[in-house]
Motif scaffolding. Structure first.
Motif, PDB file in Angstrom:
ATOM      1  N   ASP A 247       1.121  -0.697  -0.007  1.00  0.00           N
ATOM      2  CA  ASP A 247      -0.144   0.044  -0.294  1.00  0.00           C
ATOM      3  C   ASP A 247       0.843   1.423   0.105  1.00  0.00           C
ATOM      4  O   ASP A 247       0.635   2.497  -0.474  1.00  0.00           O
TER       5      ASP A 247
ATOM      6  N   GLY B  50       1.853   1.685  -3.766  1.00  0.00           N
ATOM      7  CA  GLY B  50       0.662   1.515  -4.417  1.00  0.00           C
ATOM      8  C   GLY B  50       1.531   0.884  -5.743  1.00  0.00           C
ATOM      9  O   GLY B  50       0.377   1.192  -7.169  1.00  0.00           O
TER      10      GLY B  50
ATOM     11  N   LYS C 150      -6.726  -0.288  -7.038  1.00  0.00           N
ATOM     12  CA  LYS C 150      -7.398  -0.665  -6.373  1.00  0.00           C
ATOM     13  C   LYS C 150      -8.663  -0.794  -6.893  1.00  0.00           C
ATOM     14  O   LYS C 150      -9.820  -0.482  -7.474  1.00  0.00           O
TER      15      LYS C 150
END
Lengths: 251, 251
Positions: free
Chosen positions: B38, B41, B85
């Motif tokens: 995270d 990304g 995402k």
DNA sequence: AAAGATTTGTCCGTATGTATG
DNA sequence: ACATACATACGGACAAATCTT
């Protein structure tokens, strides 16, 4: 057995990265779990399965061999392939959730084994659940739950270190979270929330729970609180999905 | 991200019936879901992953290609492999469980589509749950639940035909079980129990829920009752485990 | 008791797909 | 693109154990 969606289909996906024998093993496994062969107690002959799945008998034999190795089937030459019955345990989750109490009526021996414990800083999701600040110390205890000598769950649980400094030792002594909490002044506690997801087991989980690779696990993230609604325990528990199901009574 | 069990292990099982690229794809998938990447990304470079998993770079490329095809990743030459995402939805289950109400706050559009309905005799487990005799007629409705145009659940639900003879038509009209029940005199109803298991998706489930083969599903068998505690609905719902998790609040 | 059918176990060989370097 | 190694899948034939008639 029809489960209400569609009539069964035995096609094999040759480009899925999963070998034909593995896909067949999974399908036979599902058929067993759904009770399709309960009337005979055995799986159809290899030749029949081979024709049904549209593959060679050797491929079916590979599939059956893997299920035999998992202990799900046993083969006798000349007789056939028998299903070793293995009842699925039900783990009840309610406001009052206790590992031993929940499984005791269904299995002979329930046991818990602590495999690791230490003190570590709270990560964000734990801190939020326990009403603490990120980084505050938590007692971490990792344990395996057994029912009838078979591992069924792998739990990582966290307690606020300030309030329960001796949690790890006490769980190690009593092999029970409930008793350890009693000794530290928490006579009773309740389950606040449980989040359930499903996924494939990691290599470590498969090793601890004695699962074949590609096995499915249920992951339950739960929070317990004392009777003043103060959160006291954050847990992440992984259940072997083919040995246990979770029951929620919302009464 | 460490999840509290053991330090991560990247070994590949060469005799599992699952090809190396598929095993690696599953591991990367889990890492993404657990939030390990995270902060950046993106996924580490192919060469790094290849060394970490102890395989050739070609093999990692196969794994990444399959995740790109699923829409989980996107690759740009020279830049790297980015994570697309996709938030996991939470389906809340409590005494008052409603499909649309539960998901509406999290997704833009919620929809339900009836794919089949008829009248059929009650099987043993349904009859027991609904306090009927085996073989009594039930209205059967099979429907898919969508959130943001993506299928998330496949439900087979059963109602006593004597009490709700027009259930199928009414659900077809309103696309809502709750509204259909209101029209037949049940102003409110509650969830009595929910049994949750995890397993691999069948071919039909994978097709309806647009899942890759080898995907995991959560299967929830539930019973609803009216306010007089008379059971009115038996359901078997399959959720795509990588798109949804179940939350139980035992308040 | 004997013969035949059924079912799993083992052997051979060959072709294809996967993973490596 | 190529060569190599290995697991997978197929096909056939026969042996060995068990069940049926």
């Amino acid at each position: 057995m029809d489960h209400g969606f569609q009539s069964q289909d035995f096609s094999i996906d040759r480009h899925s990265g999963i070998s034909a024998w593995k896909q067949i093993a999974d399908m036979i496994n599902r058929s067993i779990q759904s009770g399709e062969y309960d009337h005979t107690g055995r799986v159809p002959p290899e030749t029949v399965l081979a024709e049904r799945f549209g593959v060679n008998r050797h491929t079916v034999r590979n599939a059956l061999a893997s299920l035999v190795e998992e202990g799900l089937l046993s083969r006798v030459r000349g007789r056939g392939t028998m299903i070793e019955k293995r009842e699925k345990l039900v783990f009840p989750i309610s406001r009052r959730t206790r590992f031993t109490e929940g499984l005791a009526p269904q299995a002979g021996a329930i046991a818990r084994e602590v495999i690791r414990s230490d003190v570590r800083p709270a990560r964000k999701e734990m801190a939020e659940a326990l009403h603490l600040k990120e980084g505050e110390p938590l007692v971490y205890v990792c344990m395996i739950g057994f029912a009838d000598q078979q591992p069924v769950s792998l739990a990582a649980t966290y307690f606020p270190h300030n309030r329960f400094p001796h949690m790890a030792d006490l769980i190690g002594q009593h092999h029970s979270v409930t008793k350890a909490l009693v000794e530290q002044g928490v006579g009773d506690y309740v389950r606040v929330s449980t989040d359930v997801t499903g996924r494939l087991a990691t290599a470590e989980e498969a090793a601890h729970l004695k699962l074949g690779s590609g096995s499915v696990v249920l992951e339950a993230v739960s929070v317990n609180a004392d009777l003043d609604s103060l959160p006291i325990q954050y847990s992440r528990t992984v259940f072997a999905a083919d040995r246990i199901s979770l029951r929620f009574d919302t009464q």
